[in-house]
Design a protein around this motif. Structure first.
Motif, PDB file in Angstrom:
ATOM      1  N   UNK A 209       0.814  -1.007   0.059  1.00  0.00           N
ATOM      2  CA  UNK A 209      -0.110  -0.006   0.009  1.00  0.00           C
ATOM      3  C   UNK A 209       0.695   1.291   0.121  1.00  0.00           C
ATOM      4  N   UNK A 210       2.018   1.236   0.668  1.00  0.00           N
ATOM      5  CA  UNK A 210       2.817   2.348   0.802  1.00  0.00           C
ATOM      6  C   UNK A 210       3.282   2.704  -0.492  1.00  0.00           C
ATOM      7  N   UNK A 211       3.791   1.494  -1.203  1.00  0.00           N
ATOM      8  CA  UNK A 211       4.408   1.688  -2.600  1.00  0.00           C
ATOM      9  C   UNK A 211       3.513   2.138  -3.655  1.00  0.00           C
ATOM     10  N   UNK A 212       2.016   1.769  -3.448  1.00  0.00           N
ATOM     11  CA  UNK A 212       1.028   2.270  -4.401  1.00  0.00           C
ATOM     12  C   UNK A 212       0.890   3.580  -4.089  1.00  0.00           C
ATOM     13  N   UNK A 213       0.991   3.960  -2.974  1.00  0.00           N
ATOM     14  CA  UNK A 213       0.860   5.613  -2.873  1.00  0.00           C
ATOM     15  C   UNK A 213       2.119   6.391  -3.350  1.00  0.00           C
ATOM     16  N   UNK A 214       3.205   5.800  -3.211  1.00  0.00           N
ATOM     17  CA  UNK A 214       4.342   6.567  -3.878  1.00  0.00           C
ATOM     18  C   UNK A 214       4.143   6.586  -5.422  1.00  0.00           C
ATOM     19  N   UNK A 215       3.572   5.285  -5.948  1.00  0.00           N
ATOM     20  CA  UNK A 215       3.208   5.440  -7.304  1.00  0.00           C
ATOM     21  C   UNK A 215       2.450   6.451  -8.010  1.00  0.00           C
TER      22      UNK A 215
END
Length: 473
Positions: A209-215
């Protein structure tokens, strides 16, 4: 004190007549440019072009092929300087790390790592004594002196190695600032990124989820729903392509590429955003995204590299303490035929699509991969990868696939390395093995010497240039 020497005929066939032919073939390819289309050298190393820290951190610490052998014999990763994820204490003295490595030199006998290390020490750094507890300090001092000089900085070595193109492997959320710095520096070396979206398509991965937010942040797209997620991935792929990327890279556990209905993909993605996705749905979504990545490759021309069949981080304790890529990735069996059928049925004959298949399961070469590459216009076979990027495995690869797929349905050698100085050694292994295999075809009357030389040159340069050329180029 035992001298360190290299046999100029190493890895060539032992029968005198065939060896003479292999020498002739190898002589035409040994000094050709290196085209490194898949690896893990960081672009930052070449952007900053700073001297390497010390011999141990150049040749031992970043190379999990080296550290895993020493760890398998009881050496702690901490004692080899492998960084801990919690920032805890590890050996900082490069000389001590080097001494431990030299004390374990005998462990590498018969391994490809031994070949690469000997090549690096002898050919790149001019070392003329075998590593051992008695010679460790002498070699360390010689290496330390060499890497402090301008001739051994990263860009100088890149040029000395004859690298035509180096592809890195990059997170989809990377801003590629180091690639931009290289492009703006005026240096003539060509370093391109490779788009690897694994962290974003495996919904059950910690930190997803953190990576998707960074995306969302780097792409400017709202990833709150599935449509926005796809739009963000397309935007990042376009950015990578604009920075020179030739390929994407996909390290799934299986080769499953079965697509989901749109409504099901939206439902699973929403569940993942809510933190409520189950393992079965996560696996189905990963397969679906392999199919969607193929669709995107068809649309934007990036070559799709697929290398399934590895259970990553087999030891949870090592992963927790040291992170990924520490030598505990173990092969598993993969069904390519059924797994890739949905993807290839849709895109396998589309001239706008190209994929390169890799495996570390030798049993699939002749049974599955060669027939797939020998049938679908879009498919190329990657050289034996990772555990199998060894001389004997490379020979078995040629023996297993050539009769069905030929030479020109392969993609050229990839070194898959984090150890920058080993790149020429690894490519030299491939060139010697291919020269030996081609020499046997000449000796048995299947090829003329002229054809063997032409094929060797093509395998070294023409084939990878063609396999990784942007679609439509």
């Amino acid at each position: 004190m035992r001298p360190l020497t290299l046999d100029d005929d190493r890895l060539l066939p032992t029968e005198p007549g065939v060896r003479a032919l292999a020498r002739e073939v190898y002589g035409h390819v040994r000094d050709l440019p290196i085209i490194s289309m898949h690896g893990h050298v960081e672009a930052q190393v070449l952007a900053e072009d700073e001297p390497f820290d010390d011999p141990a951190r150049m040749l031992v610490v970043p190379d999990h092929y080296v550290t895993r052998m020493l760890v398998s014999q009881g050496t702690r990763p901490e004692d080899l300087g492998v960084p801990r994820t919690d920032g805890g204490p590890v050996e900082q003295d490069g000389r001590e790390i080097w001494r431990r490595f030299c004390a374990g030199w005998h462990l590498f006998r018969g391994t490809p790592s031994r070949y690469w290390l000997e090549h690096e020490l002898h050919e790149v750094f001019g070392v003329r004594v075998h590593p051992s507890p008695e010679t460790a300090d002498e070699i360390y001092d010689q290496l330390a002196e060499r890497i402090a000089s301008p001739e051994f900085r990263p860009r100088a070595l890149f040029d000395a190695f004859g690298v035509e193109l180096l592809a890195t492997t990059d997170a989809p959320t990377s801003r590629l600032e180091h690639h931009a710095a290289i492009a703006a520096s005026g240096w003539s070396g060509t370093v391109v990124p490779t788009f690897r979206p694994d962290a974003l398509v495996h919904l059950g991965r910690p930190g997803w989820k953190r990576d998707v937010e960074e995306l969302a942040e780097v792409s400017g797209e709202d990833t709150g729903d599935y449509a926005g997620f796809l739009a963000a991935l397309r935007q990042r792929r376009a950015h990578f392509a604009a920075m020179g990327a030739r390929a994407t890279d996909h390290g799934h556990l299986t080769a499953d590429s079965a697509p989901l209905e749109r409504a099901d993909a939206e439902r699973v993605y929403a569940a993942a955003r809510a933190g409520a996705v189950g393992p079965a749905d996560a696996s189905a979504f990963a397969a679906h995204m392999l199919f969607e990545m193929a669709r995107m490759s068809r649309d934007d021309g990036l070559v799709m590299q697929i290398h399934p069949g590895v259970l990553r981080d087999h030891d949870p304790a090592v992963h927790e303490r040291f992170g990924s890529d520490k030598g505990f990735d173990i092969p598993i069996a993969v069904d390519f035929v059924h797994g890739l059928r949905p993807l290839l049925s849709e895109f396998g004959s589309d001239p706008a699509f190209r994929c390169v298949l890799f495996t570390i399961d030798e049993t699939t070469f002749s049974r599955e991969l060669a027939p797939l590459a020998g049938a679908y216009p879009s498919v190329r076979l990657g050289a034996p990868w990772w555990f199998l990027d060894s001389p004997l495995a490379m020979r078995r690869f040629r023996e297993a696939v050539t009769e069905t797929a030929g030479f020109y349905n392969t993609s050229g050698f990839v070194d898959d390395t984090r150890a920058f100085a080993s790149i020429p050694a690894r490519h030299d292994v491939s060139r010697r093995v291919d020269s030996g295999f081609l020499a046997t075809l000449v000796a048995s009357g299947q090829l003329s010497l002229e054809e063997a030389v032409e094929t060797a040159v093509d395998l070294t340069t023409t084939v990878p240039r063609t396999a990784y050329a942007p679609r439509g180029a």
